[in-house]
Each structure stands twice: as structure tokens, then as C-alpha cells.
Enzyme design. Sequence first.
Site, PDB file in Angstrom:
ATOM      1  N   CYS A 171     -12.355  -0.004   3.735  1.00  0.00           N
ATOM      2  CA  CYS A 171     -12.146   0.685   2.463  1.00  0.00           C
ATOM      3  C   CYS A 171     -12.583  -0.208   1.311  1.00  0.00           C
ATOM      4  O   CYS A 171     -12.477  -1.432   1.385  1.00  0.00           O
ATOM      5  CB  CYS A 171     -10.687   1.093   2.293  1.00  0.00           C
ATOM      6  SG  CYS A 171      -9.534  -0.288   2.146  1.00  0.00           S
ATOM      7  N   CYS A 204       0.814  -1.217   0.000  1.00  0.00           N
ATOM      8  CA  CYS A 204       0.000   0.000   0.000  1.00  0.00           C
ATOM      9  C   CYS A 204       0.841   1.258   0.000  1.00  0.00           C
ATOM     10  O   CYS A 204       0.357   2.343  -0.327  1.00  0.00           O
ATOM     11  CB  CYS A 204      -0.927   0.011   1.205  1.00  0.00           C
ATOM     12  SG  CYS A 204      -2.042  -1.401   1.305  1.00  0.00           S
TER      13      CYS A 204
END
Length: 382
Positions: free
Chosen positions: A200, A81
Site C-alpha cells: 500500500c 491502523c
Amino acid sequence: MSENVYVISAAMIPFGKHRSSSYVGLAVSPLVDAIRDAGIEKSDIDAVYVGHSYGGMMTGQRICKEIGLGTVPTVNVDNACSSGATAVHEARNAIAQGVIDVAVVIGVEKLTQFGGGALPLSPEDREVKQGIIMPAVYAMRATRYLHDTDATPEDLALVSVKSRKHGALNPFAQFRTETTVEEVLSARPIADPLTLPMCCPTGDGAAVVVLVSERARARMDAKPGIRVAASVLHSGHVEEGFRDMTWPDISYHSARDAYAQAGIEPKDLDMIELHDAFSIAELVYYEILGLAERGHAVDLIRDDRTTFGGDVVVNPSGGLLSKGHPVGASGVAQVAEAFWQLTGQAGARQIEDARWGMTHVTGGGTAGLDHGACTIHIFEAA
């Protein structure tokens, strides 16, 4: 490092499910826009850095060839990420060291290729072999945090409500409708105590920023931009056995190094784009980044101190919870948001008189590490 480095343009596409697009198709449009907005020619570009995790070989080269950009060094960066933010870090270092003057940084990811569900992790990891996935990791983190503090599931929901409120103002956000605490709590459970809006979304996206040296910026007649006041990249330390999931050391030490590098304190920040992959993460990072004493993050979310009009606006873009989290693109999109906020170009979500901004992103779920990578940038309006 003595050379000042500036971000002078940013572009992105709306994050979402672009199933018919390739990695190249996602990235070309913001690449062209960012170069045009920077007022540079392709011949001015000294290097390209491309953050992605699932794009395969030569992702950056495949993108750049579509606009006839070749010969310059093109570096593909995979740091989970933190890939896009790491690419920004590498570009900044190269400029600060005087190696290059102009760098383009692309962050891109296409997560719809996996068909939904949790993202695949390394099959070699021992915890992955036992079935661990990221929603479960953050659910355990949330359970422990609720046990150790007076936080409640309602506080987790408040984070999601704030995120959707901010995302509704952002034309690039995947989710642009507001929600309520009741709707968040009654939504489909994912991993107790997390419900769907506390997680998310998966999706696709691309973002691009242009970084330049002070020399190059002077040639451009001091084009509006933001100064990179700090750029920090840490990897996690090995800690076998018990680890405190409510206190990720990697982000704590990265933040302290970034504050020292920039010469500011947490109270000086006007905005932060932080890694809110799950709602509990935002509360944890309030404390890690020095916005609240340990165990008291809920005071900030309950008192509206991290939204517009508060002490510091956290995730004005909507964050990963609402803007979306196409892994390799997220770190670059955070920098784009900082650029727009600190140059007064954020439109309906503009923070008044914003001068200092921080971006923070972590990456990787690996047994024995609190996180695999953490990249933090601090920017100053220039």
C-alpha cells in the site's frame, strides 16, 4: 445494548500526497460535507470521535474549532491502523447505550510528514530495535504462505491487479489506473516476494461519517442509512516464540464474534472492505473471514470470485493497495464505502442489490502480538 445505530452520511477527500495541507486542512472539508449531507446542525452533535496516529495533541479539537464546533466531548483515538475504525466503534457504543444520539467520526492522517519509506514504529519494541518494519513482516507472511499452499507470486499479483481495477472506478483512490500481472511482477522489489504494487502507498487523507440513534433518525424522517449490525474490537493475545503468521487469531475471533452479533454468515455478505495493506493480507483474510477454506484463498482470486459479478466484492473502493492507507483515516473510509454501497450511491463501482457489508482493519506491529488491534463492523442496508 438495545438501541439501533445508523450511519446516515459519509464524506471524504481523495487520498494522496497533500503535502501542503495540515491535519486540520485535510479534515475540515469532509467534516462540513458530512454534516451537511446528514441534514443536521452543529447543535445536534452530541460527541466527536477522531481517529489518528501521528496528528499530535488535540487533533480533533483543532479540527472542530475551525467550523465553530465546541463544548461537546471530543475524543482522540490512537489505535494504529485501527484508529478510525476504533473511533467508529466507540461512537456506536455510546449511541447504543443511550448516552448520546448523534456522533461525528473523523479519521485523518498525514503520512507525507515522514518524507516516504516505511512508517516509524515504537522504538521501545524489541523487534523494532532489531530492524523489523511492516513490509518485512508481510514478506515473511507471504513467503510462509507460498511455502504452505500452492499459491504463487502470480496470485499475489492478481490481488494487486484486482485492486487497481477497482481503484480505477473510485474518484477518491490514490491510484486510479489499471495494471497487469506482468507489470506487478516486474516492478521494483520491496521485500521478497513483494514488489511495489503489492504494498500500500503512503499518503494523506481524511474521511468522516455521522452516526445516529434510531430516535434521532426518526426525527429526520428515516433518512437513508445503514444499520450497524455488529461492532467488534479486539486486542491481540500474547504469544511469545513461534507464531503462525498465516493465521492471525485476532481477526479470526473478531470475525466470528461479528457474525454472531449480526446473526449472519460469511455467505450473506455482498461486500467487504478488508485490511489489504499488502497483497498477501487479502489472501490470508479470505480464509480468516470465512470466505475460503484454509489454504484455498487462491481459488477465489484466480476465479474472479471477489470482484464485481463474483461471490462477494472485496475492496470495491480499491482497498488500501489502491485507495491508499493514511493510517487513521482508513477505517472511517471503509465505513464510508460501505455506506455508499449499501445506499446505492457508489457510482461506477456500485454493487448490484448490495444489502450486507463488512469492514475489517487491524493495527499495530508489536512483538508478542499477532496484531495490536482489530476492528470489524457489519452493516445492513436500512
